[in-house]
Design a protein around this motif. Structure first.
Motif, PDB file in Angstrom:
ATOM      1  N   THR A 191      40.310  43.734  53.314  1.00 54.58           N
ATOM      2  CA  THR A 191      39.360  43.638  54.422  1.00 54.58           C
ATOM      3  C   THR A 191      39.611  42.404  55.284  1.00 54.58           C
ATOM      4  OG1 THR A 191      37.796  42.508  52.960  1.00 54.58           O
ATOM      5  CG2 THR A 191      37.557  44.898  53.192  1.00 54.58           C
ATOM      6  N   ILE A 192      40.500  41.524  54.832  1.00 56.55           N
ATOM      7  CA  ILE A 192      40.814  40.293  55.552  1.00 56.55           C
ATOM      8  C   ILE A 192      42.314  40.236  55.813  1.00 56.55           C
ATOM      9  CG2 ILE A 192      40.746  37.767  55.496  1.00 56.55           C
ATOM     10  CD1 ILE A 192      38.492  38.051  53.377  1.00 56.55           C
ATOM     11  N   ALA A 193      42.688  39.936  57.054  1.00 53.89           N
ATOM     12  CA  ALA A 193      44.078  39.659  57.395  1.00 53.89           C
ATOM     13  C   ALA A 193      44.200  38.144  57.491  1.00 53.89           C
ATOM     14  CB  ALA A 193      44.456  40.322  58.709  1.00 53.89           C
ATOM     15  N   GLU A 194      44.796  37.549  56.460  1.00 48.83           N
ATOM     16  CA  GLU A 194      44.869  36.102  56.358  1.00 48.83           C
ATOM     17  C   GLU A 194      46.183  35.607  56.958  1.00 48.83           C
ATOM     18  OE1 GLU A 194      43.678  33.026  52.839  1.00 48.83           O
ATOM     19  OE2 GLU A 194      45.253  34.477  52.378  1.00 48.83           O
ATOM     20  N   PHE A 195      46.099  34.882  58.056  1.00 55.63           N
ATOM     21  CA  PHE A 195      47.258  34.309  58.752  1.00 55.63           C
ATOM     22  C   PHE A 195      48.263  35.375  59.203  1.00 55.63           C
ATOM     23  CE2 PHE A 195      46.623  30.748  55.398  1.00 55.63           C
ATOM     24  CZ  PHE A 195      45.485  30.299  56.038  1.00 55.63           C
ATOM     25  N   ALA A 212      45.245  44.544  62.906  1.00 55.98           N
ATOM     26  CA  ALA A 212      44.095  44.232  62.056  1.00 55.98           C
ATOM     27  C   ALA A 212      42.795  44.456  62.808  1.00 55.98           C
ATOM     28  CB  ALA A 212      44.186  42.796  61.564  1.00 55.98           C
ATOM     29  N   LYS A 213      42.739  44.036  64.061  1.00 56.30           N
ATOM     30  CA  LYS A 213      41.533  44.234  64.870  1.00 56.30           C
ATOM     31  C   LYS A 213      41.236  45.718  65.035  1.00 56.30           C
ATOM     32  CE  LYS A 213      39.360  41.571  66.760  1.00 56.30           C
ATOM     33  NZ  LYS A 213      38.083  40.906  66.397  1.00 56.30           N
ATOM     34  N   ARG A 214      42.261  46.514  65.330  1.00 58.61           N
ATOM     35  CA  ARG A 214      42.069  47.964  65.500  1.00 58.61           C
ATOM     36  C   ARG A 214      41.545  48.613  64.222  1.00 58.61           C
ATOM     37  NH1 ARG A 214      47.125  47.615  68.092  1.00 58.61           N
ATOM     38  NH2 ARG A 214      48.166  48.474  66.245  1.00 58.61           N
ATOM     39  N   LEU A 215      41.987  48.109  63.085  1.00 61.80           N
ATOM     40  CA  LEU A 215      41.618  48.710  61.810  1.00 61.80           C
ATOM     41  C   LEU A 215      40.322  48.135  61.229  1.00 61.80           C
ATOM     42  CD1 LEU A 215      45.161  48.868  60.178  1.00 61.80           C
ATOM     43  CD2 LEU A 215      43.798  50.792  61.008  1.00 61.80           C
ATOM     44  N   GLY A 216      39.697  47.223  61.943  1.00 62.78           N
ATOM     45  CA  GLY A 216      38.424  46.673  61.496  1.00 62.78           C
ATOM     46  C   GLY A 216      38.539  45.597  60.436  1.00 62.78           C
ATOM     47  N   MET A 217      39.710  44.969  60.317  1.00 63.28           N
ATOM     48  CA  MET A 217      39.899  43.865  59.377  1.00 63.28           C
ATOM     49  C   MET A 217      39.615  42.541  60.088  1.00 63.28           C
ATOM     50  SD  MET A 217      43.401  45.215  57.558  1.00 63.28           S
ATOM     51  CE  MET A 217      43.578  43.798  56.448  1.00 63.28           C
ATOM     52  N   ALA A 218      39.083  41.595  59.366  1.00 64.23           N
ATOM     53  CA  ALA A 218      38.808  40.271  59.932  1.00 64.23           C
ATOM     54  C   ALA A 218      40.045  39.400  59.809  1.00 64.23           C
ATOM     55  CB  ALA A 218      37.635  39.626  59.202  1.00 64.23           C
ATOM     56  N   SER A 219      40.445  38.766  60.904  1.00 59.62           N
ATOM     57  CA  SER A 219      41.633  37.912  60.895  1.00 59.62           C
ATOM     58  C   SER A 219      41.233  36.452  60.743  1.00 59.62           C
ATOM     59  CB  SER A 219      42.434  38.086  62.187  1.00 59.62           C
ATOM     60  OG  SER A 219      43.080  39.347  62.211  1.00 59.62           O
ATOM     61  N   LEU A 220      41.910  35.773  59.827  1.00 54.24           N
ATOM     62  CA  LEU A 220      41.632  34.377  59.495  1.00 54.24           C
ATOM     63  C   LEU A 220      42.833  33.526  59.870  1.00 54.24           C
ATOM     64  CD1 LEU A 220      39.552  32.540  57.854  1.00 54.24           C
ATOM     65  CD2 LEU A 220      41.092  32.889  55.922  1.00 54.24           C
ATOM     66  N   PHE A 221      42.580  32.398  60.565  1.00 56.13           N
ATOM     67  CA  PHE A 221      43.654  31.504  60.974  1.00 56.13           C
ATOM     68  C   PHE A 221      43.362  30.083  60.505  1.00 56.13           C
ATOM     69  CE2 PHE A 221      44.199  35.090  63.732  1.00 56.13           C
ATOM     70  CZ  PHE A 221      45.569  35.175  63.945  1.00 56.13           C
ATOM     71  N   GLY A 222      44.407  29.284  60.415  1.00 61.04           N
ATOM     72  CA  GLY A 222      44.270  27.922  59.950  1.00 61.04           C
ATOM     73  C   GLY A 222      43.818  26.974  61.051  1.00 61.04           C
ATOM     74  N   ALA A 223      42.873  26.093  60.723  1.00 69.79           N
ATOM     75  CA  ALA A 223      42.418  25.104  61.691  1.00 69.79           C
ATOM     76  C   ALA A 223      43.536  24.149  62.118  1.00 69.79           C
ATOM     77  CB  ALA A 223      41.232  24.330  61.112  1.00 69.79           C
ATOM     78  N   CYS A 283      36.692  44.168  39.697  1.00 70.53           N
ATOM     79  CA  CYS A 283      35.826  43.005  39.481  1.00 70.53           C
ATOM     80  C   CYS A 283      34.933  42.710  40.680  1.00 70.53           C
ATOM     81  CB  CYS A 283      36.637  41.778  39.078  1.00 70.53           C
ATOM     82  SG  CYS A 283      37.807  41.197  40.311  1.00 70.53           S
ATOM     83  N   GLY A 284      35.010  43.541  41.714  1.00 71.02           N
ATOM     84  CA  GLY A 284      34.056  43.458  42.812  1.00 71.02           C
ATOM     85  C   GLY A 284      34.217  42.279  43.742  1.00 71.02           C
ATOM     86  N   VAL A 285      35.463  41.839  43.997  1.00 76.70           N
ATOM     87  CA  VAL A 285      35.680  40.738  44.934  1.00 76.70           C
ATOM     88  C   VAL A 285      36.503  41.233  46.119  1.00 76.70           C
ATOM     89  CG1 VAL A 285      35.537  38.980  43.131  1.00 76.70           C
ATOM     90  CG2 VAL A 285      37.770  39.905  43.775  1.00 76.70           C
ATOM     91  N   PRO A 286      36.335  40.612  47.282  1.00 73.32           N
ATOM     92  CA  PRO A 286      37.128  41.013  48.445  1.00 73.32           C
ATOM     93  C   PRO A 286      38.611  40.715  48.239  1.00 73.32           C
ATOM     94  CG  PRO A 286      35.318  39.537  49.069  1.00 73.32           C
ATOM     95  CD  PRO A 286      35.398  39.533  47.586  1.00 73.32           C
ATOM     96  N   LEU A 287      39.436  41.399  49.037  1.00 74.43           N
ATOM     97  CA  LEU A 287      40.885  41.249  48.950  1.00 74.43           C
ATOM     98  C   LEU A 287      41.433  40.945  50.338  1.00 74.43           C
ATOM     99  CD1 LEU A 287      43.473  41.524  47.173  1.00 74.43           C
ATOM    100  CD2 LEU A 287      43.534  43.935  47.853  1.00 74.43           C
ATOM    101  N   ALA A 288      42.284  39.925  50.419  1.00 69.27           N
ATOM    102  CA  ALA A 288      42.937  39.556  51.676  1.00 69.27           C
ATOM    103  C   ALA A 288      44.420  39.849  51.595  1.00 69.27           C
ATOM    104  CB  ALA A 288      42.722  38.073  51.976  1.00 69.27           C
ATOM    105  N   SER A 289      44.993  40.256  52.724  1.00 69.86           N
ATOM    106  CA  SER A 289      46.436  40.425  52.835  1.00 69.86           C
ATOM    107  C   SER A 289      46.967  39.224  53.608  1.00 69.86           C
ATOM    108  CB  SER A 289      46.763  41.725  53.568  1.00 69.86           C
ATOM    109  OG  SER A 289      48.151  41.948  53.599  1.00 69.86           O
ATOM    110  N   LEU A 310      40.474  37.405  46.175  1.00 64.96           N
ATOM    111  CA  LEU A 310      41.883  37.536  45.810  1.00 64.96           C
ATOM    112  C   LEU A 310      42.684  37.778  47.083  1.00 64.96           C
ATOM    113  CD1 LEU A 310      41.750  39.926  42.684  1.00 64.96           C
ATOM    114  CD2 LEU A 310      41.958  37.432  42.688  1.00 64.96           C
ATOM    115  N   SER A 311      43.918  37.303  47.094  1.00 66.28           N
ATOM    116  CA  SER A 311      44.803  37.604  48.214  1.00 66.28           C
ATOM    117  C   SER A 311      46.181  37.962  47.681  1.00 66.28           C
ATOM    118  CB  SER A 311      44.904  36.427  49.180  1.00 66.28           C
ATOM    119  OG  SER A 311      45.382  35.260  48.541  1.00 66.28           O
ATOM    120  N   VAL A 312      46.877  38.816  48.428  1.00 63.93           N
ATOM    121  CA  VAL A 312      48.219  39.258  48.047  1.00 63.93           C
ATOM    122  C   VAL A 312      49.208  38.797  49.101  1.00 63.93           C
ATOM    123  CG1 VAL A 312      47.605  41.221  46.595  1.00 63.93           C
ATOM    124  CG2 VAL A 312      47.689  41.526  49.059  1.00 63.93           C
TER     125      VAL A 312
END
Length: 380
Positions: free
Chosen positions: A248-252, A262-273, A224-230, A161-163
């Motif tokens: 747990t994910i910083a999306e874009f 996000a890096k300081r807080l231990g979140m994984a950052s996702l970027f678009g190809a 429901c036990g799924v990861p959440l992205a911001s 899920l993402s918000v």
């Protein structure tokens, strides 16, 4: 059934094992050192690269509505989308579908049940080659998100899920003038009227309500036990709030401040190809290349162009980045699998799923994808 692939360069998480052999047993990797097999193939020095794990793609929508106002058969759309991702090297794809809103003529809320049913039926019929997972995108700019999300929480494919908040003045649309200029070029009309409309929407933004809705989605994700992205965070404060509610994910992340937070807080950052390949964000936000320079490019997804992940291999391998192949594999497969809790794939390791690609590198050009394998079977 055991299959032995010889004369291969194995891209593992730490190194490239040259002139090696890969032994498969059914759908798993059995050995990186060869062994007795029922079938042997010599690959002549091609690379075995982990299959891409694509955490975010809007591509299914394009096949469901291939032309403005024209919807397609949902099963055929799912199969067509699947064929495109499999031939682009994506072995696990997260179909990122919005719960409501409109885009390019598509009423996303109205289309959602049909798209999900088509995806499910295509899978049941054996028409899908990649492993499809569901990524539901939760827009919190207005009320009603809980009621829209709850009916889908027991969907068997749901994995993420993402918000997000796409109110003008927020996230990727924080630059009101740039947003107005892009909309004006796309839609026409009066530029001043466009500015006034966006400014009114920004002024009416209910930050407190949006934050409460983010928290409600976070509670449902935990249940429901799924990861959440911001999605599209534009400040360190916004990232910190996401971390607080369980993201747990910083999306874009749209600026350096947010990505570094996000890096300081231990979140994984996702970027678009596509951002990485084009050398810039289409909306003027943080470039994926700059994120790589800052050391915050944790994962890469296709976003809206499946083939961009394959092109990213060449982009990251060559100057100015010059990443080693194993680090590229981690960005395109290993870490995206980890961030979405799919610990059985994403890396060329003993015991992992045999999801991998046969690649031939062509200097600075698009790598030649010769074969795509999913669960130990060639699918493309």
């Amino acid at each position: 059934m055991r299959t032995l692939l010889t004369q291969v360069h194995l891209v593992t998480p730490e190194a490239v094992l040259r002139d090696a052999s890969l032994l498969l047993e059914d759908d798993r990797i059995l050995s990186l050192d060869g062994g007795i097999a029922d079938r042997v193939e010599s690959w002549g020095g091609d690379y075995v690269f982990p299959g891409f794990v694509d955490v975010h793609t809007d591509n299914l929508e394009k096949h469901f509505m291939p032309r403005h106002g024209v919807t397609w058969d949902a099963v055929a759309a799912a199969a067509s989308h699947d064929g495109q991702v499999a031939t682009a090297g994506i072995t696990t794809v997260f179909d990122s579908i919005s719960l409501h809103g409109h885009k390019d003529g598509l009423d996303r809320g109205a289309a959602l049940p049909e798209m999900l049913a088509g995806l499910q039926e295509a899978g049941d019929l054996g028409l899908l080659r990649a492993d499809h997972r569901l990524h539901l995108r939760c827009e919190v700019s207005g009320p009603g998100i809980e009621a829209q999300l709850t009916p889908h929480l027991d969907h068997p494919l749901l994995q993420l899920l993402s918000v997000m908040d796409h109110t003008p003045g927020q996230g990727q649309y924080r630059d009101l003038e740039g947003h107005a200029q892009r909309l004006w070029k796309a839609e026409g009309g009066e530029l001043d009227a466009m500015r006034a409309r966006l400014e009114a929407l920004a002024a009416a933004h209910d930050l407190e309500g949006a934050q409460a809705r983010r928290g409600a989605v976070a509670t449902l994700a935990a249940q429901c036990g799924v990861p959440l992205a911001s999605h599209d965070d534009d400040s360190a404060k916004g990232v910190a709030f996401g971390k607080k509610i369980g993201c747990t994910i910083a999306e874009f992340p749209v600026c350096e401040e947010a990505a570094l937070a996000a890096k300081r807080l231990g979140m994984a950052s996702l970027f678009g190809a596509p951002n990485l390949v084009r050398g810039r964000s289409h909306s003027g936000n943080l470039g994926a290349g700059r994120a790589a320079e800052l050391g915050v490019l944790d994962g890469v997804c296709s976003d809206y162009m499946p083939m961009a992940m394959l092109k990213s291999v060449a982009v990251l391998l060559n100057p100015p980045f010059s990443w080693p192949l194993w680090e590229i594999a981690e960005a395109l497969a290993g870490r995206p699998a980890e961030m979405t809790r799919l610990f059985d794939r994403g890396r060329i390791e003993v015991g992992r799923r045999a999801d991998f690609l046969r690649l031939r590198l062509l200097g600075g050009q698009l790598p030649q994808l010769r074969e795509t394998w999913v669960r130990g079977v060639r699918v493309a």
